[in-house]
Each structure stands twice: as C-alpha cells, then as structure tokens.
Design a protein around this motif. Structure first.
Motif, mmCIF file in Angstrom:
data_model
loop_
_atom_site.group_PDB
_atom_site.id
_atom_site.type_symbol
_atom_site.label_atom_id
_atom_site.label_comp_id
_atom_site.label_asym_id
_atom_site.label_seq_id
_atom_site.Cartn_x
_atom_site.Cartn_y
_atom_site.Cartn_z
ATOM 1 N N PRO A 80 5.532 -9.755 -11.780
ATOM 2 C CA PRO A 80 5.299 -9.296 -10.676
ATOM 3 C C PRO A 80 3.802 -8.525 -10.183
ATOM 4 C CG PRO A 80 6.845 -8.035 -11.704
ATOM 5 C CD PRO A 80 6.440 -9.086 -12.540
ATOM 6 N N THR A 81 3.415 -8.926 -9.253
ATOM 7 C CA THR A 81 1.966 -8.118 -8.612
ATOM 8 C C THR A 81 1.970 -6.737 -8.479
ATOM 9 O OG1 THR A 81 1.445 -10.453 -7.754
ATOM 10 C CG2 THR A 81 0.151 -8.458 -7.138
ATOM 11 N N VAL A 82 1.127 -6.002 -9.238
ATOM 12 C CA VAL A 82 1.092 -4.468 -8.999
ATOM 13 C C VAL A 82 -0.167 -4.221 -8.423
ATOM 14 C CG1 VAL A 82 1.292 -2.385 -10.041
ATOM 15 C CG2 VAL A 82 2.876 -4.055 -10.861
ATOM 16 N N VAL A 83 -0.043 -3.503 -7.199
ATOM 17 C CA VAL A 83 -1.448 -3.016 -6.722
ATOM 18 C C VAL A 83 -1.703 -1.448 -6.884
ATOM 19 C CG1 VAL A 83 -3.016 -2.986 -4.625
ATOM 20 C CG2 VAL A 83 -1.505 -5.155 -5.031
ATOM 21 N N ARG A 84 -2.649 -1.063 -7.288
ATOM 22 C CA ARG A 84 -2.808 0.302 -7.471
ATOM 23 C C ARG A 84 -3.646 0.903 -6.388
ATOM 24 N NH1 ARG A 84 -1.397 3.996 -10.887
ATOM 25 N NH2 ARG A 84 -2.388 5.612 -11.479
ATOM 26 N N VAL A 85 -3.126 1.726 -5.598
ATOM 27 C CA VAL A 85 -3.719 2.507 -4.334
ATOM 28 C C VAL A 85 -3.799 3.973 -4.888
ATOM 29 C CG1 VAL A 85 -3.634 2.918 -1.989
ATOM 30 C CG2 VAL A 85 -3.047 0.733 -2.821
ATOM 31 N N GLY A 86 -4.860 4.549 -5.231
ATOM 32 C CA GLY A 86 -5.113 5.749 -5.682
ATOM 33 C C GLY A 86 -4.259 5.969 -6.743
ATOM 34 N N ASP A 87 -3.609 6.931 -6.919
ATOM 35 C CA ASP A 87 -2.446 7.242 -8.095
ATOM 36 C C ASP A 87 -1.076 6.448 -7.921
ATOM 37 O OD1 ASP A 87 -1.743 8.996 -6.258
ATOM 38 O OD2 ASP A 87 -1.708 10.724 -7.555
ATOM 39 N N VAL A 88 -0.998 5.429 -6.938
ATOM 40 C CA VAL A 88 0.363 4.907 -6.537
ATOM 41 C C VAL A 88 0.442 3.586 -7.088
ATOM 42 C CG1 VAL A 88 1.907 4.250 -4.962
ATOM 43 C CG2 VAL A 88 0.809 6.633 -4.833
ATOM 44 N N ASP A 89 1.361 3.009 -7.939
ATOM 45 C CA ASP A 89 1.415 1.558 -8.100
ATOM 46 C C ASP A 89 2.377 0.723 -7.104
ATOM 47 O OD1 ASP A 89 -0.331 1.573 -10.345
ATOM 48 O OD2 ASP A 89 1.108 2.062 -11.742
ATOM 49 N N ILE A 90 1.989 -0.056 -6.430
ATOM 50 C CA ILE A 90 2.850 -0.683 -5.348
ATOM 51 C C ILE A 90 3.202 -2.028 -5.860
ATOM 52 C CG2 ILE A 90 2.937 -1.757 -2.921
ATOM 53 C CD1 ILE A 90 0.722 0.376 -2.247
ATOM 54 N N GLY A 91 4.650 -2.100 -5.883
ATOM 55 C CA GLY A 91 5.062 -3.329 -6.703
ATOM 56 C C GLY A 91 5.591 -3.397 -7.946
ATOM 57 N N ALA A 92 5.704 -1.988 -8.560
ATOM 58 C CA ALA A 92 6.075 -2.042 -9.934
ATOM 59 C C ALA A 92 7.680 -1.802 -10.130
ATOM 60 C CB ALA A 92 5.335 -0.624 -10.501
ATOM 61 N N GLY A 93 8.320 -2.043 -8.943
ATOM 62 C CA GLY A 93 9.625 -1.704 -9.095
ATOM 63 C C GLY A 93 10.093 -0.563 -8.169
ATOM 64 N N ALA A 94 9.238 0.453 -7.995
ATOM 65 C CA ALA A 94 9.686 1.508 -7.507
ATOM 66 C C ALA A 94 9.865 1.359 -5.847
ATOM 67 C CB ALA A 94 8.906 2.752 -7.982
ATOM 68 N N PHE A 95 10.655 1.978 -5.063
ATOM 69 C CA PHE A 95 10.255 1.927 -3.657
ATOM 70 C C PHE A 95 9.114 2.721 -3.168
ATOM 71 C CE2 PHE A 95 11.878 3.321 0.662
ATOM 72 C CZ PHE A 95 11.934 2.080 1.297
ATOM 73 N N THR A 96 8.552 1.974 -2.351
ATOM 74 C CA THR A 96 7.427 2.566 -1.679
ATOM 75 C C THR A 96 7.259 2.642 -0.229
ATOM 76 O OG1 THR A 96 5.894 1.801 -3.464
ATOM 77 C CG2 THR A 96 4.609 2.627 -1.620
ATOM 78 N N VAL A 97 7.043 3.771 0.440
ATOM 79 C CA VAL A 97 6.916 3.644 2.119
ATOM 80 C C VAL A 97 5.570 4.055 2.312
ATOM 81 C CG1 VAL A 97 7.834 5.298 4.075
ATOM 82 C CG2 VAL A 97 9.346 4.550 1.910
ATOM 83 N N MET A 98 4.855 3.430 3.450
ATOM 84 C CA MET A 98 3.806 3.548 4.093
ATOM 85 C C MET A 98 3.989 4.027 5.466
ATOM 86 S SD MET A 98 1.194 0.969 2.548
ATOM 87 C CE MET A 98 1.796 -0.252 1.145
ATOM 88 N N ALA A 99 3.433 5.180 6.071
ATOM 89 C CA ALA A 99 3.670 5.411 7.394
ATOM 90 C C ALA A 99 2.447 6.071 7.815
ATOM 91 C CB ALA A 99 4.755 6.314 7.407
ATOM 92 N N GLY A 100 2.412 6.285 9.191
ATOM 93 C CA GLY A 100 1.150 6.449 9.745
ATOM 94 C C GLY A 100 0.693 5.806 11.046
ATOM 95 N N PRO A 101 -0.200 6.237 11.751
ATOM 96 C CA PRO A 101 -0.451 5.389 13.057
ATOM 97 C C PRO A 101 -1.198 4.088 12.869
ATOM 98 C CG PRO A 101 -2.046 7.238 12.683
ATOM 99 C CD PRO A 101 -1.074 7.392 11.712
ATOM 100 N N CYS A 102 -1.723 3.885 11.774
ATOM 101 C CA CYS A 102 -2.348 2.661 11.228
ATOM 102 C C CYS A 102 -1.665 1.646 10.487
ATOM 103 C CB CYS A 102 -3.783 2.835 11.210
ATOM 104 S SG CYS A 102 -4.731 3.488 12.314
ATOM 105 N N SER A 103 -0.356 2.131 9.868
ATOM 106 C CA SER A 103 0.075 1.410 9.000
ATOM 107 C C SER A 103 0.668 0.096 9.386
ATOM 108 C CB SER A 103 1.175 2.362 8.366
ATOM 109 O OG SER A 103 2.179 2.620 9.201
#
Length: 103
Positions: A80-103
C-alpha cells in the motif's frame, strides 16, 4: 492489443487491418497460427483502436493484452502507498478524515 481474425480471412482483409493500425501510428505484427491469423499491435495505448478495428471485415475480436494504469496497480506495486502529512500517515490502514472549506 491482439486482433483476432476469422479463420478464412482474406489477404485483403488482413491488409486493411494492418493499414488502419499503421495509419494511427502503431506497428502491426502478423502472427500466423494453426487455425487463424492474429495481428499484434505494438505501441503506447493501442486500446484506443479497438472500436475502429472491431468493425472491419474479417475481424472477430480485439483483445487488450496489457492493463491500463500498470504503474499504479497492485501487480506493479503490491504494497500500500502511505503518504505522510505532518505527523499523520495516510493510507497506513487507519481511517483518516479530512475536512474544511478547501478539502
């Protein structure tokens, strides 16, 4: 792509298919077999020809040989591809939520 011809396809029908393939910038390779002739199409993204070729006289079918998006598929890159944004790994198997006016 592999273009399958009728068993009784004439030389004129074969030449018509080869001419169309060349006209669109691909290289046709005639592949004689025991029962029928097939024409291999060499070049980048020959599947764009399928709709044009399938209606030609003597053609039975046009079969894509390679899959689209090879470089991003699991066959080429099984882990799997894992992308690190800040201190969060996206795609590592954990559920990730992104929200905001520009998401």
């Amino acid at each position: 792509m592999l273009i399958l011809m009728r068993a009784q396809a004439s030389e004129e029908e074969l030449e018509g298919v080869r001419a169309l393939v060349k006209q669109h910038g691909f290289r046709p390779v005639t592949l004689p077999g025991e029962d029928r002739v097939a024409i291999g199409v060499l070049g980048s993204n020959p599947s764009s020809l399928r709709d044009l070729v399938i209606s030609l006289p003597g053609v039975v079918d046009a079969v894509p040989v390679s899959k689209p998006f090879k470089l991003v598929g699991r066959e080429f890159h099984p882990e799997p591809t894992v992308v690190r944004v800040g201190d969060v790994d996206i795609g590592a198997g954990a559920f990730t939520v992104m929200a905001g006016p520009c998401s």
